[in-house]
Design a protein around this motif. Structure first.
Motif, PDB file in Angstrom:
ATOM      1  N   THR A   5      12.760   2.867   5.614  1.00 40.24           N
ATOM      2  CA  THR A   5      12.216   4.173   5.963  1.00 40.24           C
ATOM      3  C   THR A   5      13.020   4.732   7.121  1.00 40.24           C
ATOM      4  O   THR A   5      13.880   4.075   7.675  1.00 40.24           O
ATOM      5  CB  THR A   5      10.727   4.035   6.365  1.00 40.24           C
ATOM      6  N   GLY A   6      12.745   5.945   7.484  1.00 37.75           N
ATOM      7  CA  GLY A   6      13.517   6.614   8.519  1.00 37.75           C
ATOM      8  C   GLY A   6      13.533   5.891   9.852  1.00 37.75           C
ATOM      9  O   GLY A   6      14.489   6.003  10.609  1.00 37.75           O
ATOM     10  N   ASP A   7      12.497   5.132  10.158  1.00 39.72           N
ATOM     11  CA  ASP A   7      12.441   4.448  11.451  1.00 39.72           C
ATOM     12  C   ASP A   7      12.980   3.021  11.379  1.00 39.72           C
ATOM     13  O   ASP A   7      12.800   2.239  12.292  1.00 39.72           O
ATOM     14  CB  ASP A   7      11.014   4.452  12.009  1.00 39.72           C
ATOM     15  N   GLY A   8      13.656   2.675  10.289  1.00 40.26           N
ATOM     16  CA  GLY A   8      14.263   1.357  10.180  1.00 40.26           C
ATOM     17  C   GLY A   8      13.360   0.308   9.557  1.00 40.26           C
ATOM     18  O   GLY A   8      13.810  -0.779   9.236  1.00 40.26           O
ATOM     19  N   ASN A   9      12.072   0.617   9.387  1.00 35.71           N
ATOM     20  CA  ASN A   9      11.181  -0.334   8.728  1.00 35.71           C
ATOM     21  C   ASN A   9      11.412  -0.307   7.229  1.00 35.71           C
ATOM     22  O   ASN A   9      11.929   0.655   6.688  1.00 35.71           O
ATOM     23  CB  ASN A   9       9.716   0.015   9.030  1.00 35.71           C
ATOM     24  N   ARG A  10      11.028  -1.385   6.582  1.00 38.78           N
ATOM     25  CA  ARG A  10      11.157  -1.451   5.138  1.00 38.78           C
ATOM     26  C   ARG A  10       9.777  -1.694   4.543  1.00 38.78           C
ATOM     27  O   ARG A  10       8.954  -2.370   5.137  1.00 38.78           O
ATOM     28  CB  ARG A  10      12.121  -2.566   4.755  1.00 38.78           C
ATOM     29  N   GLN A  11       9.563  -1.118   3.376  1.00 37.70           N
ATOM     30  CA  GLN A  11       8.279  -1.303   2.722  1.00 37.70           C
ATOM     31  C   GLN A  11       8.486  -1.385   1.218  1.00 37.70           C
ATOM     32  O   GLN A  11       9.515  -0.970   0.711  1.00 37.70           O
ATOM     33  CB  GLN A  11       7.309  -0.174   3.054  1.00 37.70           C
ATOM     34  N   GLY A  12       7.496  -1.926   0.529  1.00 39.60           N
ATOM     35  CA  GLY A  12       7.569  -2.045  -0.911  1.00 39.60           C
ATOM     36  C   GLY A  12       6.514  -3.005  -1.408  1.00 39.60           C
ATOM     37  O   GLY A  12       5.738  -3.552  -0.630  1.00 39.60           O
ATOM     38  N   TRP A  13       6.477  -3.216  -2.715  1.00 39.28           N
ATOM     39  CA  TRP A  13       5.474  -4.091  -3.298  1.00 39.28           C
ATOM     40  C   TRP A  13       5.957  -4.634  -4.641  1.00 39.28           C
ATOM     41  O   TRP A  13       6.832  -4.060  -5.287  1.00 39.28           O
ATOM     42  CB  TRP A  13       4.152  -3.361  -3.477  1.00 39.28           C
ATOM     43  N   VAL A  14       5.368  -5.769  -5.013  1.00 41.45           N
ATOM     44  CA  VAL A  14       5.623  -6.416  -6.291  1.00 41.45           C
ATOM     45  C   VAL A  14       4.266  -6.821  -6.856  1.00 41.45           C
ATOM     46  O   VAL A  14       3.433  -7.380  -6.146  1.00 41.45           O
ATOM     47  CB  VAL A  14       6.511  -7.662  -6.110  1.00 41.45           C
ATOM     48  N   LEU A  15       4.048  -6.542  -8.136  1.00 38.28           N
ATOM     49  CA  LEU A  15       2.794  -6.864  -8.808  1.00 38.28           C
ATOM     50  C   LEU A  15       3.069  -7.852  -9.937  1.00 38.28           C
ATOM     51  O   LEU A  15       3.946  -7.615 -10.777  1.00 38.28           O
ATOM     52  CB  LEU A  15       2.157  -5.594  -9.380  1.00 38.28           C
ATOM     53  N   ALA A  16       2.345  -8.967  -9.939  1.00 41.15           N
ATOM     54  CA  ALA A  16       2.480  -9.974 -10.988  1.00 41.15           C
ATOM     55  C   ALA A  16       1.106 -10.255 -11.582  1.00 41.15           C
ATOM     56  O   ALA A  16       0.080 -10.078 -10.922  1.00 41.15           O
ATOM     57  CB  ALA A  16       3.077 -11.265 -10.425  1.00 41.15           C
ATOM     58  N   GLY A  17       1.109 -10.670 -12.826  1.00 43.05           N
ATOM     59  CA  GLY A  17      -0.149 -10.996 -13.490  1.00 43.05           C
ATOM     60  C   GLY A  17       0.107 -11.935 -14.648  1.00 43.05           C
ATOM     61  O   GLY A  17       1.235 -12.376 -14.879  1.00 43.05           O
ATOM     62  N   TYR A  18      -0.935 -12.204 -15.387  1.00 40.00           N
ATOM     63  CA  TYR A  18      -0.850 -13.163 -16.482  1.00 40.00           C
ATOM     64  C   TYR A  18      -0.411 -12.484 -17.770  1.00 40.00           C
ATOM     65  O   TYR A  18      -0.835 -11.378 -18.077  1.00 40.00           O
ATOM     66  CB  TYR A  18      -2.196 -13.862 -16.674  1.00 40.00           C
ATOM     67  N   GLU A  19       0.435 -13.199 -18.507  1.00 38.63           N
ATOM     68  CA  GLU A  19       0.905 -12.721 -19.794  1.00 38.63           C
ATOM     69  C   GLU A  19      -0.170 -13.032 -20.826  1.00 38.63           C
ATOM     70  O   GLU A  19      -0.514 -14.206 -21.044  1.00 38.63           O
ATOM     71  CB  GLU A  19       2.212 -13.435 -20.137  1.00 38.63           C
ATOM     72  N   ASP A  20      -0.723 -11.991 -21.421  1.00 35.91           N
ATOM     73  CA  ASP A  20      -1.815 -12.130 -22.380  1.00 35.91           C
ATOM     74  C   ASP A  20      -2.932 -12.966 -21.755  1.00 35.91           C
ATOM     75  O   ASP A  20      -3.331 -12.713 -20.648  1.00 35.91           O
ATOM     76  CB  ASP A  20      -1.314 -12.718 -23.699  1.00 35.91           C
TER      77      ASP A  20
END
Length: 129
Positions: A5-20
């Motif tokens: 981000t503009g202030d040098g911080n980083r952000q984000g996300w990852v979503l995992a779940g079960y297959e069927d």
């Protein structure tokens, strides 16, 4: 997935779940924005795992906080809830490092403010409900 981000911080996300209905955990989605982006993808009848990175400050220096969240949809049956809850140790090993591990079951309270509040060491409860 993270983004600076503009202030040098980083952000984000990852979503995992079960297959069927199996025990195979797979990547379901990822993004560069705030945790609120995950809300529409939280399934009311499933267990899912989310790693979020939120901006933070330590000793007045910008840093990040990585938080692992075990989503337990409110419509998950009790038997499945018990079986799936035993998988968190494996998920923690794969999605490491994290500064905190939370449990969530209320998608309307799944936001950066709640995650920040519940992931601090002195927060007491580590549940977003």
């Amino acid at each position: 997935s993270t983004q600076s981000t503009g202030d040098g911080n980083r952000q984000g996300w990852v979503l995992a779940g079960y297959e069927d209905k199996s025990n195979h955990i797979v990547l379901q989605a990822s993004g560069f924005g705030k945790p609120e982006e995950v809300q529409p993808q939280l399934r009311q009848d499933e267990f899912q795992y989310i790693m979020v990175r939120i901006p933070d400050h330590k000793d007045e220096h910008p840093t990040v906080r990585d938080v692992l969240i075990s989503w337990q949809g409110p419509k998950v049956k009790i038997v499945e809830r018990g079986r799936r809850s035993t998988h968190i140790g494996v998920v923690e090993e794969v999605m490491k490092p994290s500064h905190a591990t939370l449990t969530a079951s209320n998608s309307s309270r799944f936001n950066e403010a709640s995650i920040r509040d519940k992931s601090t060491p002195g927060s007491g409860s580590h549940v977003i409900d």
